[in-house]
Write an enzyme that holds these catalytic residues in place. Structure first.
Site: not given
Length: 269
Positions: A10, A12, A44, A48, A52, A55, A160, A186
């Site tokens: 991944d 970020a 927010a 994650m 986006k 999201h 994802r 993460d």
């Protein structure tokens, strides 16, 4: 028998942007800019790992946020509203992602460890290509150049928590067996991605979204503080099915040696 052929990293919170602050702070700013709606940094962080647009949609469907939205605007968040927030998000993220492109400590050392062993390095992200183009260049200037990058929206089947971005890396890298791949992430959606792709998975508990620590906070934390955050951050990674959980990418070689030993015993993901 499978052998360890590739890792799929991944971005970020895994290789760059300790604590995964670039996307979270921009979500807060985009909601405020597009609709004058107050979103907390903690809120927010919730979905994650997703693409986006997805999201933002997931945030709008979160009960507490949905209730405040309906109270403020008199109706649930529509897909058109999501489009409006996404339109605000994109230029902000493109403009600011390079500000959060510093490599997570241990990234270059781990990449060198992988290169020495002939292990290929793929990658994928919830960022769209327009953002990734900026981030890839900024990371390259810092010495990080994976063999392949897949951005959200580039695989027609979706992103994802489905397996498609990870599997696109398998195709591009010419991997012979997905059981020889390790997905490193993460976030829970990223771990789901790897499991659904038939890969081994390694979760990172302290460098990413699940912990939300800045690098100075991480470095200043004593053993007890780190242990508390690690336990809290590991819950979602373990529930998603991570085969191993380590603190940061600096400990990834240790996890990979454990996976290699399991492969040698004839185990599969």
């Amino acid at each position: 028998m499978a052998k360890l052929e590739a890792v799929i990293l991944d971005w970020a919170g895994t290789t760059v942007d300790f604590g995964s602050f670039a996307p979270t702070t921009i979500f807060v700013e985009a909601f405020a800019q597009a609709f004058g709606f107050a979103l907390s940094l903690e809120e927010a962080r919730g979905p994650m790992g997703l693409g986006k647009w997805d999201h933002i949609r997931a945030l709008g469907d979160t009960p507490a946020i949905a209730a405040r939205w309906a109270s403020q605007f008199g109706a649930p968040m529509s897909d058109a509203d999501v489009d409006g927030i996404y339109r605000a998000f994109m230029p902000l993220q493109i403009a600011k992602v390079a500000d959060h492109a510093d490599l997570i400590p241990g990234t270059l050392e781990t990449v060198a460890w992988l290169r020495e062993r002939g292990i290929k390095i793929g990658s994928c992200s919830g960022y769209p290509r327009e953002v990734m183009d900026v981030l890839i260049e900024a990371a390259a200037q810092r010495g990080f150049k994976p063999d392949h990058v897949v951005a959200a929206g580039e695989v027609a089947a979706g992103s994802r928590p489905g397996p498609w971005m990870a599997l696109q890396n398998v195709i591009a890298l010419g991997i012979g067996d997905v059981a020889g791949c390790v997905k490193v992430d993460d976030s829970a959606p990223g771990i789901h991605e790897g499991r659904r792709a038939g890969m081994w998975t390694v979760g990172l508990s302290l460098s990413g979204n699940e912990s939300g620590l800045t690098l100075p906070q991480f470095l200043a934390a004593d053993a007890n503080h780190r242990a508390r955050v690690r336990r809290r951050a590991s819950v979602n990674l373990a529930a998603a099915g991570a085969h191993c959980i380590v603190d940061t990418i600096a400990e990834l070689p240790e996890a990979l040696l454990q996976i290699q030993a399991r492969i040698a015993r004839g185990e599969r993901p």
